[in-house]
Enzyme design. Structure first.
Site, PDB file in Angstrom:
ATOM      1  CB  SER A 153      -0.961  -0.034   1.191  1.00  0.00           C
ATOM      2  OG  SER A 153      -1.929   0.978   1.100  1.00  0.00           O
ATOM      3  CG  HIS A 184      -5.273   0.045  -2.203  1.00  0.00           C
ATOM      4  ND1 HIS A 184      -5.581  -1.012  -1.374  1.00  0.00           N
ATOM      5  CD2 HIS A 184      -4.390   0.820  -1.526  1.00  0.00           C
ATOM      6  CE1 HIS A 184      -4.923  -0.873  -0.228  1.00  0.00           C
ATOM      7  NE2 HIS A 184      -4.188   0.219  -0.306  1.00  0.00           N
ATOM      8  CD  GLU A 211      -7.629  -3.643  -2.242  1.00  0.00           C
ATOM      9  OE1 GLU A 211      -8.360  -4.626  -1.996  1.00  0.00           O
ATOM     10  OE2 GLU A 211      -7.931  -2.476  -1.924  1.00  0.00           O
TER      11      GLU A 211
END
Length: 299
Positions: A153, A184, A211
């Site tokens: 992330s 993401h 993801e």
């Protein structure tokens, strides 16, 4: 802080030596994760990270400085790595830039086999460690010592020299050069955001990671996509010059920006190239595109 109890070694080399190391082929691995990696099921990405260390009992170090709740995030990964059989686990607490300049923390990075940069806010992470001894230790560990550096992330977004945060670009860690990383990617529909950033900076290659998916780059020469999603490559080199007023539909129709998708399982391994006849044309194109730009990204 959990550790093996080993005596701290000397800190990393001086900054001047690290600058010289920039021209070497990296000795380590990068694992660029799009966030939300599986931590309860097969845990493919986490297991692959551990395997890349080449150790039966690797030293795993977690840097949770990107999070506003680093102790909570560290506790979560501590439990997961314990479940995976890792006995030497430790957290590098970074609450200030003074902490990030502590030689003892830099030495912990040098003694690690795997370092994980967790999620949170990439601007927070760089605000704490950018330009410090800890950042230099990460760079040296990856390029010279052969450490596996993983980011998930926000930690993934921070790994490139040019860091994408929202719609702005600022300085990142520089582990990957000539790239912009977004995470993401499919889940938050970020293609337009990344493509607009690439149009404004066509010298940079956009890398969008879904993801529970990771792009693994090994020693600057090989790559593979693992996990449950895909990696999207956004290549704007045909533009030639920056485009400020971006009309995405016009750019795509004119093929000024090329978009390639690499599904999980694709790699630069020789046996994979030999199986091109079993691949979709778009997959072959994406594979070739990433292979072409890899030397630029890892120089």
């Amino acid at each position: 802080m959990k550790g093996s109890g080993a005596k701290l070694l000397a800190g990393p080399e001086p900054a001047e030596a690290m600058v010289q190391a920039e021209d070497r082929q990296p000795a380590g691995h990068l694992v660029i994760i799009g966030g939300a990696e599986d931590r309860t099921g097969d845990r493919v990405i986490l297991r692959r990270m551990l395997a890349l260390t080449g150790r039966q009992d690797p030293v795993v170090t977690v840097i949770a400085a990107a999070s506003a709740f680093p102790d909570f995030v560290w506790g979560r990964y501590d439990r997961v790595f314990e479940e995976l059989g890792v006995t030497r686990r430790r957290h590098v607490p970074v609450g200030s830039r003074d902490d990030a300049d502590n030689p003892e923390l830099a030495a912990l990075i040098e003694q690690s086999h795997l370092v994980l940069l967790t999620g949170g806010d990439q601007r927070r992470l760089l605000g704490l460690i950018g330009g410090t001894g800890l950042e230099r230790a990460l760079d040296h560990a990856y390029r010279v010592s052969g450490v596996c550096i993983a980011g998930t992330s926000a930690g993934a977004a921070a790994m490139s020299r040019n860091m994408l945060a929202g719609r702005s670009i600022s300085d990142g860690l520089g582990l990957l050069r000539g790239a912009l990383i977004d995470q993401h990617f499919s889940q938050r529909r970020r293609l337009d955001r990344l493509a607009i950033a690439v149009a404004r900076h066509p010298q940079l290659i956009g890398i969008g990671v879904d993801e529970d998916t990771a792009l693994v780059i090994s020693r600057g020469r090989k790559f593979e996509v693992i996990g449950s999603g895909a990696v999207t490559i956004v290549d704007g080199r045909r533009l030639g010059a920056p485009v400020e007023d971006v009309d995405m539909e016009e750019l795509l129709q004119a093929s000024s920006i090329q978009i390639h998708q690499l599904p999980s399982g694709v790699s630069s391994a020789a046996d994979h190239y030999r199986q091109k006849e079993n691949m979709l044309e778009e997959e072959v194109s994406a594979l070739q595109a990433l292979a072409e730009v890899l030397p630029v990204l890892t120089r």
